[in-house]
Design a protein around this motif. Structure first.
Motif, mmCIF file in Angstrom:
data_model
loop_
_atom_site.group_PDB
_atom_site.id
_atom_site.type_symbol
_atom_site.label_atom_id
_atom_site.label_comp_id
_atom_site.label_asym_id
_atom_site.label_seq_id
_atom_site.Cartn_x
_atom_site.Cartn_y
_atom_site.Cartn_z
ATOM 1 N N ALA A 126 -34.429 -6.101 -33.729
ATOM 2 C CA ALA A 126 -35.008 -5.640 -32.465
ATOM 3 C C ALA A 126 -34.435 -4.307 -32.025
ATOM 4 N N SER A 127 -33.243 -3.947 -32.520
ATOM 5 C CA SER A 127 -32.592 -2.725 -32.048
ATOM 6 C C SER A 127 -32.420 -1.658 -33.122
ATOM 7 N N ALA A 128 -32.537 -2.019 -34.404
ATOM 8 C CA ALA A 128 -32.315 -1.065 -35.490
ATOM 9 C C ALA A 128 -33.574 -0.937 -36.332
ATOM 10 N N ARG A 129 -33.777 0.245 -36.890
ATOM 11 C CA ARG A 129 -34.972 0.462 -37.708
ATOM 12 C C ARG A 129 -34.715 0.214 -39.189
ATOM 13 N N LEU A 130 -33.450 0.135 -39.596
ATOM 14 C CA LEU A 130 -33.128 -0.206 -40.984
ATOM 15 C C LEU A 130 -31.959 -1.168 -40.996
ATOM 16 N N VAL A 131 -32.211 -2.365 -41.492
ATOM 17 C CA VAL A 131 -31.173 -3.379 -41.634
ATOM 18 C C VAL A 131 -31.148 -3.808 -43.094
ATOM 19 N N THR A 132 -29.946 -3.838 -43.686
ATOM 20 C CA THR A 132 -29.801 -4.252 -45.079
ATOM 21 C C THR A 132 -28.928 -5.490 -45.155
ATOM 22 N N LEU A 133 -29.486 -6.546 -45.755
ATOM 23 C CA LEU A 133 -28.733 -7.766 -46.033
ATOM 24 C C LEU A 133 -27.991 -7.570 -47.343
ATOM 25 N N SER B 166 -30.106 -6.332 -50.781
ATOM 26 C CA SER B 166 -29.499 -5.591 -51.877
ATOM 27 C C SER B 166 -28.074 -6.078 -52.099
ATOM 28 N N ARG B 167 -27.542 -5.770 -53.281
ATOM 29 C CA ARG B 167 -26.141 -6.072 -53.555
ATOM 30 C C ARG B 167 -25.236 -4.914 -53.160
ATOM 31 N N GLU B 168 -25.835 -3.780 -52.770
ATOM 32 C CA GLU B 168 -25.063 -2.630 -52.311
ATOM 33 C C GLU B 168 -25.858 -1.904 -51.236
ATOM 34 N N PRO B 169 -25.188 -1.159 -50.357
ATOM 35 C CA PRO B 169 -25.896 -0.460 -49.283
ATOM 36 C C PRO B 169 -26.858 0.593 -49.829
ATOM 37 N N LEU B 170 -27.888 0.886 -49.035
ATOM 38 C CA LEU B 170 -28.797 1.983 -49.383
ATOM 39 C C LEU B 170 -28.154 3.334 -49.079
ATOM 40 N N GLY B 171 -27.272 3.372 -48.083
ATOM 41 C CA GLY B 171 -26.616 4.629 -47.743
ATOM 42 C C GLY B 171 -27.488 5.585 -46.964
ATOM 43 N N VAL B 172 -28.449 5.067 -46.217
ATOM 44 C CA VAL B 172 -29.366 5.886 -45.425
ATOM 45 C C VAL B 172 -28.812 6.005 -44.004
ATOM 46 N N PRO B 173 -28.878 7.200 -43.383
ATOM 47 C CA PRO B 173 -28.395 7.337 -42.002
ATOM 48 C C PRO B 173 -29.044 6.319 -41.078
ATOM 49 N N GLY B 174 -28.245 5.696 -40.228
ATOM 50 C CA GLY B 174 -28.749 4.708 -39.292
ATOM 51 C C GLY B 174 -28.825 3.298 -39.843
ATOM 52 N N GLU B 175 -28.435 3.117 -41.100
ATOM 53 C CA GLU B 175 -28.522 1.792 -41.721
ATOM 54 C C GLU B 175 -27.529 0.824 -41.069
ATOM 55 N N ARG B 176 -27.989 -0.376 -40.731
ATOM 56 C CA ARG B 176 -27.131 -1.448 -40.249
ATOM 57 C C ARG B 176 -26.910 -2.433 -41.399
#
Length: 425
Positions: free
Chosen positions: A280-287, A399-409
């Motif tokens: 609800a608050s972030a535009r990119l969330v990575t599990l 993913s098993r590793e972060p995407l590394g995109v600005p704003g990523e939670r």
């Protein structure tokens, strides 16, 4: 009064005193267009000179001096403060909204988003305002306009806005009104299946079902002859409706495209609640988590429970083997089949990532990118491009590793507690 500038057609300016007039002279108009295209950003003097004298004529012996003279002329035309000198270059003293090109892009995006949200009346008003800004080709005074990426982008968005306006008119029950323009548009773009679908629907809604069936056969032949391809799923579904003499039910506001889960969901309720709040608050969330920990299942549950606006779409990347295939795989998952024309110089029509961004630009959507780890670089580039240019889109990735995109939670996910795991067994 704030000056405004028009470059959707021949260059024109409305000055601070309210008077309006054309920017006369090929070189002066080219300089004006190049500055307006920058949207208020500073353009280097060398780059400006290259654009002004990009028509194959001999450049002046002293381009810096020639450019200064042109800038002085443009200031006399637009007003003394209209062109601002900066270290190494110049900029137009205007906000992006003061340039019709950028105002068009905003209105077109808002209109397309309104249509996607089922607000056809609002979409018509926004898209009519956007299309009313056009009086000719975008940045018509640039000598090198054909090779300009901004021109390519805006021309494509103009076509998309026309299509969205016709779709909105059809949604309001104005089939007879939109049919003539749809027919002309289909003649110009015979391989654009989305436009062909609108024309066939308009024919059906206007009580001309037999013509719609004949039109489908014509489109099928053209696609086979020129692309060696069958009609896409939307055209085929419409054909079946025409054969059966039925109309689809009105679509719901959201259309989740997620696989059914065959087992119950227990043990992750707290993580699901936290993930839903994050979306609800972030535009990119990575599990994040190791294989088999349940990232996909949790993401599917979160997507199903998503309470935001727009549709939900799943792009499964586990079967993608090459990073170059990622944008095409996501396009396919969204049902946005690429239309590529083959000419004498090979494939035309833009790269898949650009087409994906154009498809998503006016939509509200939660995009679930599942199993990104083996194509993480391409997934990151895709997510960054979509988030930067598609304000209505949110991305949930596993993913098993972060995407590394600005704003990523990042939300790490560990194994289930032993007691919960035993309950599942």
């Amino acid at each position: 009064m704030q000056p405004t500038y028009r470059v959707l057609g021949p260059g024109r300016a409305r000055r601070a005193d309210g008077t309006e007039g054309p920017v006369r002279g090929a070189r002066l108009a080219a300089l004006f267009a190049a500055l307006a295209a920058a949207g208020g950003r500073t353009v280097g003097a060398a780059a400006l000179a290259d654009r002004v004298w990009a028509d194959g004529t001999t450049a002046p012996e002293e381009p810096a001096a020639a450019l200064q003279a042109l800038v002085a002329r443009l200031r006399r035309t637009l007003g003394a403060g209209a062109v601002v000198s900066e270290p190494g270059g110049y900029r137009l003293g205007a906000a992006r909204e003061d340039v019709d090109l950028f105002r068009f892009e905003r209105l077109a995006a808002e209109g397309s988003a309104a249509l996607a949200a089922g607000e056809a009346g609002r979409a018509v008003a926004l898209l009519d305002e956007a299309l009313g800004l056009w009086s000719g080709p975008a940045l018509a005074d640039l000598p090198d306009r054909a090779a300009d990426p901004l021109v390519v982008r805006v021309d494509r968005r103009h076509a998309d806005a026309r299509r969205a306006r016709l779709a909105a008119g059809l949604a309001l029950g104005r089939a007879a009104e939109v049919l003539p323009e749809l027919t002309a548009l289909c003649a110009d773009r015979p391989l654009d299946e989305s436009v062909q679908v609108l024309r066939l629907r308009a024919l059906r809604e206007a009580g001309r079902a037999a013509e719609a069936l004949a039109g489908y056969e014509e489109v099928r032949r053209v696609l086979a002859d020129r692309l060696g391809a069958d009609p896409g799923p939307e055209l085929r579904a419409l054909h079946q409706e025409l054969l059966a003499g039925t109309r689809p039910e009105a679509p719901a506001r959201r259309e989740p495209a997620l696989p059914a889960r065959l087992t119950s969901f227990i043990g992750r309720e707290e993580e699901l609640s936290s993930l839903s709040a994050e979306l609800a608050s972030a535009r990119l969330v990575t599990l994040l988590g190791p294989g088999g920990v349940g990232k996909t299942r949790l993401a599917l549950e979160a997507a199903e429970a998503y309470d935001g606006e727009g549709i939900v779409r799943l792009a499964e990347l586990a079967a993608v083997r090459e990073e170059s295939e990622v944008p095409g795989a996501v396009l396919t998952a969204l049902g946005a089949r690429e239309t590529m024309l083959r000419g004498s110089d090979g494939l035309l029509g833009g790269d898949p990532l650009s087409r994906l961004v154009e498809h998503c630009a006016g939509r509200r959507m939660l995009l679930l990118l599942d199993n990104c780890e083996h194509v993480v670089g391409a997934a990151a580039r895709l997510a960054e491009a979509v988030l930067a240019r598609c304000p209505g889109v949110r991305v949930l990735a596993t993913s098993r590793e972060p995407l590394g995109v600005p704003g990523e939670r990042l939300r790490p996910l560990g194994p289930l507690p032993e007691a919960t795991a035993l309950r599942l067994l």
